[in-house]
Design a protein around this motif. Structure first.
Motif, PDB file in Angstrom:
ATOM      1  N   UNK A  53      -6.749  -5.431  17.218  1.00 24.37           N
ATOM      2  CA  UNK A  53      -6.415  -6.353  16.130  1.00 24.37           C
ATOM      3  C   UNK A  53      -6.013  -5.626  14.856  1.00 24.37           C
ATOM      4  N   UNK A  54      -5.267  -4.543  14.993  1.00 26.58           N
ATOM      5  CA  UNK A  54      -4.799  -3.803  13.834  1.00 26.58           C
ATOM      6  C   UNK A  54      -3.366  -4.168  13.495  1.00 26.58           C
ATOM      7  N   UNK A  55      -3.028  -4.051  12.232  1.00 24.57           N
ATOM      8  CA  UNK A  55      -1.662  -4.313  11.765  1.00 24.57           C
ATOM      9  C   UNK A  55      -1.023  -2.990  11.354  1.00 24.57           C
ATOM     10  N   UNK A  56       0.218  -2.762  11.773  1.00 29.57           N
ATOM     11  CA  UNK A  56       0.942  -1.568  11.352  1.00 29.57           C
ATOM     12  C   UNK A  56       1.315  -1.707   9.887  1.00 29.57           C
ATOM     13  N   UNK A  57       0.940  -0.710   9.079  1.00 30.11           N
ATOM     14  CA  UNK A  57       1.128  -0.824   7.627  1.00 30.11           C
ATOM     15  C   UNK A  57       1.618   0.485   6.998  1.00 30.11           C
ATOM     16  N   UNK A  58       2.555   1.145   7.629  1.00 23.66           N
ATOM     17  CA  UNK A  58       3.056   2.411   7.097  1.00 23.66           C
ATOM     18  C   UNK A  58       3.550   2.272   5.658  1.00 23.66           C
ATOM     19  N   UNK A  59       4.134   1.128   5.305  1.00 26.64           N
ATOM     20  CA  UNK A  59       4.668   0.913   3.956  1.00 26.64           C
ATOM     21  C   UNK A  59       3.565   0.883   2.896  1.00 26.64           C
ATOM     22  N   UNK A  60       2.312   0.722   3.304  1.00 25.05           N
ATOM     23  CA  UNK A  60       1.189   0.654   2.368  1.00 25.05           C
ATOM     24  C   UNK A  60       0.529   2.013   2.143  1.00 25.05           C
ATOM     25  N   UNK A  61       1.193   3.091   2.584  1.00 22.47           N
ATOM     26  CA  UNK A  61       0.626   4.441   2.480  1.00 22.47           C
ATOM     27  C   UNK A  61       1.565   5.345   1.687  1.00 22.47           C
ATOM     28  N   UNK A  62       0.980   6.135   0.797  1.00 24.88           N
ATOM     29  CA  UNK A  62       1.723   7.152   0.056  1.00 24.88           C
ATOM     30  C   UNK A  62       1.023   8.489   0.266  1.00 24.88           C
ATOM     31  N   UNK A  63       1.835   9.531   0.433  1.00 25.25           N
ATOM     32  CA  UNK A  63       1.294  10.874   0.615  1.00 25.25           C
ATOM     33  C   UNK A  63       1.633  11.743  -0.590  1.00 25.25           C
ATOM     34  N   UNK A  64       0.666  12.576  -0.974  1.00 24.56           N
ATOM     35  CA  UNK A  64       0.932  13.566  -2.013  1.00 24.56           C
ATOM     36  C   UNK A  64       1.647  14.765  -1.400  1.00 24.56           C
ATOM     37  N   UNK A  65       1.892  15.755  -2.215  1.00 32.06           N
ATOM     38  CA  UNK A  65       2.525  16.984  -1.742  1.00 32.06           C
ATOM     39  C   UNK A  65       1.492  17.848  -1.030  1.00 32.06           C
ATOM     40  N   UNK A  66       1.846  18.420   0.104  1.00 34.42           N
ATOM     41  CA  UNK A  66       0.916  19.323   0.785  1.00 34.42           C
ATOM     42  C   UNK A  66       0.582  20.521  -0.108  1.00 34.42           C
ATOM     43  N   UNK A  67      -0.674  20.923  -0.070  1.00 37.83           N
ATOM     44  CA  UNK A  67      -1.114  22.076  -0.844  1.00 37.83           C
ATOM     45  C   UNK A  67      -2.018  22.937   0.028  1.00 37.83           C
ATOM     46  N   UNK A  68      -2.059  24.214  -0.247  1.00 40.18           N
ATOM     47  CA  UNK A  68      -2.942  25.117   0.481  1.00 40.18           C
ATOM     48  C   UNK A  68      -4.246  25.222  -0.286  1.00 40.18           C
ATOM     49  N   UNK A  69      -5.346  24.920   0.400  1.00 43.50           N
ATOM     50  CA  UNK A  69      -6.663  25.008  -0.220  1.00 43.50           C
ATOM     51  C   UNK A  69      -7.238  26.396  -0.014  1.00 43.50           C
ATOM     52  N   UNK A  76      -3.472  17.203   2.117  1.00 41.31           N
ATOM     53  CA  UNK A  76      -2.540  16.214   1.592  1.00 41.31           C
ATOM     54  C   UNK A  76      -3.345  15.002   1.143  1.00 41.31           C
ATOM     55  N   UNK A  77      -3.125  14.557  -0.088  1.00 44.75           N
ATOM     56  CA  UNK A  77      -3.792  13.348  -0.564  1.00 44.75           C
ATOM     57  C   UNK A  77      -3.102  12.134   0.051  1.00 44.75           C
ATOM     58  N   UNK A  78      -3.908  11.232   0.586  1.00 43.49           N
ATOM     59  CA  UNK A  78      -3.424  10.011   1.216  1.00 43.49           C
ATOM     60  C   UNK A  78      -3.907   8.839   0.374  1.00 43.49           C
ATOM     61  N   UNK A  79      -2.982   8.021  -0.118  1.00 43.61           N
ATOM     62  CA  UNK A  79      -3.330   6.826  -0.885  1.00 43.61           C
ATOM     63  C   UNK A  79      -2.912   5.612  -0.070  1.00 43.61           C
ATOM     64  N   UNK A  80      -3.866   4.713   0.162  1.00 45.70           N
ATOM     65  CA  UNK A  80      -3.588   3.494   0.927  1.00 45.70           C
ATOM     66  C   UNK A  80      -3.799   2.285   0.033  1.00 45.70           C
TER      67      UNK A  80
END
Length: 144
Positions: A53-69, A76-80
């Motif tokens: 019962x999941x909905x595909x929601x790729x449009x509701x996700x933003x990714x930050x720039x990859x960084x080396x820790x 990568x910061x993921x904002x939903x």
């Protein structure tokens, strides 16, 4: 590699078991390069398919720039954003690719209990050190 962010509802017992197998597979195979990434990618796909019962929601996700820790892992910061009318959890599959588009690693992050209309953040981290230019792409996102 599969990662669950924080405490929250697992999609199912079967999904949690698959997540554990995927994390284990990704960790043990990380040193095998492209084969490891392909294996982790396949397991991540199977785990996301197990969410009922999941909905595909790729449009509701933003990714930050990859960084080396510190320690060499890529993060990568993921904002939903939860656009549903009730509290939901989101699972996001992030593919980490090289400049040539080749898959280097894949990570699934779950962001539990995001209130309706709100946004939340999590961090996707590679299962092993990645070198060169790394790009992040939302491969799939499911709200459940």
């Amino acid at each position: 590699m599969l990662r669950r962010g924080g405490d929250g509802d697992a999609p199912s017992d079967a999904g949690s078991a698959a997540a554990g197998r995927a994390a284990s597979a990704a960790s043990s195979l990380a040193s095998e390069g492209a084969d490891a990434a392909a294996s982790a990618s396949a397991e991540a796909g199977r785990w996301l398919e197990g969410i009922r019962k999941g909905a595909d929601v790729e449009a509701d996700v933003r990714l930050g720039e990859p960084r080396t820790e510190t320690g060499g892992r890529t993060a990568v910061e993921v904002t939903v954003r939860n656009t549903a009318d009730s509290t939901k959890s989101l699972a996001v599959r992030v593919n980490l690719t090289g400049a040539d588009g080749g898959l280097l690693d894949t990570v699934v992050v779950t962001v539990p209990d995001v209130p309706a209309g709100e946004s939340a953040r999590a961090t996707a981290r590679s299962s092993h050190d990645l070198s060169g230019e790394v790009r992040a792409v939302v491969a799939r996102a499911v709200r459940h």
